[in-house]
Scaffold this motif. Structure first.
Motif, PDB file in Angstrom:
ATOM      1  N   TYR A  53      58.408 -63.876  93.322  1.00  0.00           N
ATOM      2  CA  TYR A  53      57.144 -64.524  92.983  1.00  0.00           C
ATOM      3  C   TYR A  53      56.610 -64.009  91.651  1.00  0.00           C
ATOM      4  O   TYR A  53      56.597 -62.814  91.395  1.00  0.00           O
ATOM      5  CB  TYR A  53      56.141 -64.251  94.100  1.00  0.00           C
ATOM      6  CG  TYR A  53      54.714 -64.629  93.801  1.00  0.00           C
ATOM      7  CD1 TYR A  53      54.334 -65.952  93.701  1.00  0.00           C
ATOM      8  CD2 TYR A  53      53.743 -63.641  93.625  1.00  0.00           C
ATOM      9  CE1 TYR A  53      53.013 -66.302  93.442  1.00  0.00           C
ATOM     10  CE2 TYR A  53      52.426 -63.982  93.370  1.00  0.00           C
ATOM     11  CZ  TYR A  53      52.067 -65.311  93.279  1.00  0.00           C
ATOM     12  OH  TYR A  53      50.768 -65.641  93.020  1.00  0.00           O
ATOM     13  N   VAL A  54      56.171 -64.951  90.805  1.00  0.00           N
ATOM     14  CA  VAL A  54      55.532 -64.605  89.538  1.00  0.00           C
ATOM     15  C   VAL A  54      54.052 -64.961  89.581  1.00  0.00           C
ATOM     16  O   VAL A  54      53.203 -64.148  89.231  1.00  0.00           O
ATOM     17  CB  VAL A  54      56.208 -65.322  88.343  1.00  0.00           C
ATOM     18  CG1 VAL A  54      55.473 -65.020  87.046  1.00  0.00           C
ATOM     19  CG2 VAL A  54      57.664 -64.926  88.238  1.00  0.00           C
ATOM     20  N   GLY A  55      53.728 -66.182  89.997  1.00  0.00           N
ATOM     21  CA  GLY A  55      52.330 -66.598  90.030  1.00  0.00           C
ATOM     22  C   GLY A  55      52.210 -68.052  90.412  1.00  0.00           C
ATOM     23  O   GLY A  55      53.204 -68.764  90.537  1.00  0.00           O
ATOM     24  N   GLY A  56      50.974 -68.484  90.593  1.00  0.00           N
ATOM     25  CA  GLY A  56      50.742 -69.880  90.935  1.00  0.00           C
ATOM     26  C   GLY A  56      49.271 -70.177  91.057  1.00  0.00           C
ATOM     27  O   GLY A  56      48.430 -69.268  91.015  1.00  0.00           O
ATOM     28  N   ASP A  57      48.957 -71.458  91.222  1.00  0.00           N
ATOM     29  CA  ASP A  57      47.573 -71.876  91.337  1.00  0.00           C
ATOM     30  C   ASP A  57      47.526 -73.353  91.696  1.00  0.00           C
ATOM     31  O   ASP A  57      48.551 -74.010  91.796  1.00  0.00           O
ATOM     32  CB  ASP A  57      46.810 -71.638  90.031  1.00  0.00           C
ATOM     33  CG  ASP A  57      47.489 -72.255  88.825  1.00  0.00           C
ATOM     34  OD1 ASP A  57      47.633 -73.503  88.792  1.00  0.00           O
ATOM     35  OD2 ASP A  57      47.885 -71.512  87.913  1.00  0.00           O
ATOM     36  N   GLU A  58      46.317 -73.840  91.886  1.00  0.00           N
ATOM     37  CA  GLU A  58      46.070 -75.263  92.075  1.00  0.00           C
ATOM     38  C   GLU A  58      45.381 -75.796  90.836  1.00  0.00           C
ATOM     39  O   GLU A  58      44.589 -75.099  90.213  1.00  0.00           O
ATOM     40  CB  GLU A  58      45.178 -75.512  93.291  1.00  0.00           C
ATOM     41  CG  GLU A  58      45.857 -75.241  94.590  1.00  0.00           C
ATOM     42  CD  GLU A  58      45.024 -75.626  95.799  1.00  0.00           C
ATOM     43  OE1 GLU A  58      43.875 -76.102  95.643  1.00  0.00           O
ATOM     44  OE2 GLU A  58      45.534 -75.446  96.911  1.00  0.00           O
ATOM     45  N   GLU A  59      45.710 -77.026  90.496  1.00  0.00           N
ATOM     46  CA  GLU A  59      45.008 -77.727  89.425  1.00  0.00           C
ATOM     47  C   GLU A  59      44.337 -78.930  90.063  1.00  0.00           C
ATOM     48  O   GLU A  59      44.977 -79.962  90.295  1.00  0.00           O
ATOM     49  CB  GLU A  59      45.966 -78.133  88.315  1.00  0.00           C
ATOM     50  CG  GLU A  59      46.484 -76.944  87.530  1.00  0.00           C
ATOM     51  CD  GLU A  59      47.180 -77.363  86.256  1.00  0.00           C
ATOM     52  OE1 GLU A  59      46.578 -78.110  85.471  1.00  0.00           O
ATOM     53  OE2 GLU A  59      48.313 -76.921  86.080  1.00  0.00           O
TER      54      GLU A  59
ATOM     55  N   ARG B 162      49.564 -78.192  93.369  1.00  0.00           N
ATOM     56  CA  ARG B 162      49.691 -76.734  93.493  1.00  0.00           C
ATOM     57  C   ARG B 162      51.056 -76.384  92.928  1.00  0.00           C
ATOM     58  O   ARG B 162      52.042 -77.078  93.186  1.00  0.00           O
ATOM     59  CB  ARG B 162      49.620 -76.313  94.959  1.00  0.00           C
ATOM     60  CG  ARG B 162      49.854 -74.828  95.192  1.00  0.00           C
ATOM     61  CD  ARG B 162      49.787 -74.457  96.673  1.00  0.00           C
ATOM     62  NE  ARG B 162      48.445 -74.706  97.171  1.00  0.00           N
ATOM     63  CZ  ARG B 162      48.177 -75.375  98.299  1.00  0.00           C
ATOM     64  NH1 ARG B 162      49.154 -75.846  99.047  1.00  0.00           N
ATOM     65  NH2 ARG B 162      46.924 -75.550  98.688  1.00  0.00           N
ATOM     66  N   THR B 163      51.112 -75.310  92.142  1.00  0.00           N
ATOM     67  CA  THR B 163      52.384 -74.851  91.598  1.00  0.00           C
ATOM     68  C   THR B 163      52.545 -73.361  91.881  1.00  0.00           C
ATOM     69  O   THR B 163      51.568 -72.615  91.895  1.00  0.00           O
ATOM     70  CB  THR B 163      52.480 -75.084  90.075  1.00  0.00           C
ATOM     71  OG1 THR B 163      51.461 -74.341  89.419  1.00  0.00           O
ATOM     72  CG2 THR B 163      52.365 -76.560  89.731  1.00  0.00           C
TER      73      THR B 163
ATOM     74  N   GLU C 197      53.789 -79.045  94.436  1.00  0.00           N
ATOM     75  CA  GLU C 197      53.509 -79.911  95.576  1.00  0.00           C
ATOM     76  C   GLU C 197      52.191 -80.646  95.344  1.00  0.00           C
ATOM     77  O   GLU C 197      51.277 -80.099  94.718  1.00  0.00           O
ATOM     78  CB  GLU C 197      53.469 -79.127  96.886  1.00  0.00           C
ATOM     79  CG  GLU C 197      52.231 -78.299  97.097  1.00  0.00           C
ATOM     80  CD  GLU C 197      52.203 -77.559  98.440  1.00  0.00           C
ATOM     81  OE1 GLU C 197      53.246 -77.408  99.093  1.00  0.00           O
ATOM     82  OE2 GLU C 197      51.120 -77.127  98.813  1.00  0.00           O
ATOM     83  N   PRO C 198      52.094 -81.879  95.849  1.00  0.00           N
ATOM     84  CA  PRO C 198      50.839 -82.622  95.711  1.00  0.00           C
ATOM     85  C   PRO C 198      49.803 -82.107  96.703  1.00  0.00           C
ATOM     86  O   PRO C 198      50.149 -81.660  97.807  1.00  0.00           O
ATOM     87  CB  PRO C 198      51.243 -84.057  96.043  1.00  0.00           C
ATOM     88  CG  PRO C 198      52.425 -83.922  96.946  1.00  0.00           C
ATOM     89  CD  PRO C 198      53.130 -82.653  96.529  1.00  0.00           C
ATOM     90  N   LEU C 199      48.536 -82.173  96.304  1.00  0.00           N
ATOM     91  CA  LEU C 199      47.447 -81.749  97.193  1.00  0.00           C
ATOM     92  C   LEU C 199      46.875 -82.897  98.006  1.00  0.00           C
ATOM     93  O   LEU C 199      46.229 -82.666  99.027  1.00  0.00           O
ATOM     94  CB  LEU C 199      46.325 -81.094  96.371  1.00  0.00           C
ATOM     95  CG  LEU C 199      46.701 -79.805  95.656  1.00  0.00           C
ATOM     96  CD1 LEU C 199      45.543 -79.318  94.799  1.00  0.00           C
ATOM     97  CD2 LEU C 199      47.126 -78.739  96.658  1.00  0.00           C
TER      98      LEU C 199
ATOM     99  N   TYR D  37      49.305 -87.729  91.114  1.00  0.00           N
ATOM    100  CA  TYR D  37      50.465 -88.348  90.470  1.00  0.00           C
ATOM    101  C   TYR D  37      51.756 -87.828  91.100  1.00  0.00           C
ATOM    102  O   TYR D  37      52.757 -88.553  91.194  1.00  0.00           O
ATOM    103  CB  TYR D  37      50.467 -88.084  88.950  1.00  0.00           C
ATOM    104  CG  TYR D  37      50.986 -86.708  88.588  1.00  0.00           C
ATOM    105  CD1 TYR D  37      52.339 -86.496  88.343  1.00  0.00           C
ATOM    106  CD2 TYR D  37      50.138 -85.608  88.537  1.00  0.00           C
ATOM    107  CE1 TYR D  37      52.827 -85.236  88.041  1.00  0.00           C
ATOM    108  CE2 TYR D  37      50.615 -84.348  88.232  1.00  0.00           C
ATOM    109  CZ  TYR D  37      51.953 -84.170  87.985  1.00  0.00           C
ATOM    110  OH  TYR D  37      52.427 -82.912  87.701  1.00  0.00           O
ATOM    111  N   LEU D  38      51.751 -86.568  91.544  1.00  0.00           N
ATOM    112  CA  LEU D  38      52.955 -85.982  92.113  1.00  0.00           C
ATOM    113  C   LEU D  38      53.285 -86.601  93.470  1.00  0.00           C
ATOM    114  O   LEU D  38      54.460 -86.761  93.819  1.00  0.00           O
ATOM    115  CB  LEU D  38      52.817 -84.457  92.221  1.00  0.00           C
ATOM    116  CG  LEU D  38      54.086 -83.701  92.562  1.00  0.00           C
ATOM    117  CD1 LEU D  38      55.187 -83.961  91.534  1.00  0.00           C
ATOM    118  CD2 LEU D  38      53.809 -82.216  92.679  1.00  0.00           C
ATOM    119  N   HIS D  39      52.279 -86.978  94.233  1.00  0.00           N
ATOM    120  CA  HIS D  39      52.507 -87.672  95.505  1.00  0.00           C
ATOM    121  C   HIS D  39      53.219 -88.995  95.237  1.00  0.00           C
ATOM    122  O   HIS D  39      54.213 -89.330  95.901  1.00  0.00           O
ATOM    123  CB  HIS D  39      51.182 -87.898  96.232  1.00  0.00           C
ATOM    124  CG  HIS D  39      51.357 -88.414  97.618  1.00  0.00           C
ATOM    125  ND1 HIS D  39      51.524 -89.757  97.887  1.00  0.00           N
ATOM    126  CD2 HIS D  39      51.396 -87.779  98.812  1.00  0.00           C
ATOM    127  CE1 HIS D  39      51.650 -89.928  99.183  1.00  0.00           C
ATOM    128  NE2 HIS D  39      51.584 -88.743  99.773  1.00  0.00           N
TER     129      HIS D  39
END
Length: 166
Positions: A31-37, A43-44, A59-61, A66-68
């Motif tokens: 693991y390096v890092g991640g967050d939600e936009e 979420r990445t 992943e889509p929230l 757009y990712l969904h």
């Protein structure tokens, strides 16, 4: 042309937790890092595999993301490759002069300035081209569980806990 530096490959998934079973549990990614936009509805989470190859799971929230829509059309898999440059503003005119259109250009945040090439012009590959003031290989102080539980968000130019978001 400015020299590109490989940053990461992004993989679109329905569930980062499910994908971690392969990338972390079996392949040993760290693991390096991640967050939600929230603005993008994604979420990445980023991981590294030796010798420092970075993979981003996305992943889509929600269904409006757009990712969904992307996942419904294409299914899970490769989404994009990110290349970093010293100055993206120098790269954009070079690309366009060579006949490659850029789209989605955003130069408003000094911490992360980006543009994209269309897959139709980049041999089927969405390329994210960026410059940044952040060392994205530096492990995050935010635990992966906090990211997966939606407590960490991108706040303009840094990761923060959702309750601290301005």
């Amino acid at each position: 042309m400015a020299q590109a530096k490989f940053d990461h490959v992004a993989i679109a998934v329905w569930s980062i937790r499910d994908a971690m079973r392969l990338f972390v549990d079996v392949l040993g990614a760290e693991y390096v890092g991640g967050d939600e936009e929230d603005r993008l509805g994604i979420r990445t989470v980023q991981f590294t595999l030796p010798p420092g190859v970075k993979i981003e799971l996305m992943e889509p929230l929600h269904e409006e993301s757009y990712l969904h829509r992307y996942l419904e059309k294409h299914g899970p898999g490769f989404h994009h490759t990110t290349l970093l440059f010293d100055d993206i503003e120098e790269v954009i005119p070079e690309l366009e002069a060579a006949g490659f259109d850029t789209v989605g250009t955003d130069l408003t945040d000094a911490a992360w300035r980006e543009t994209f090439t269309r897959p139709s012009q980049a041999f089927g590959t969405l390329l994210q081209l960026a410059d940044t003031t952040i060392d994205w290989m530096e492990p995050s102080d935010f635990p992966v569980e906090d990211v997966l539980d939606g407590r960490v968000v991108w706040n303009g130019s840094e990761r923060v806990y959702r309750e601290e978001q301005q």
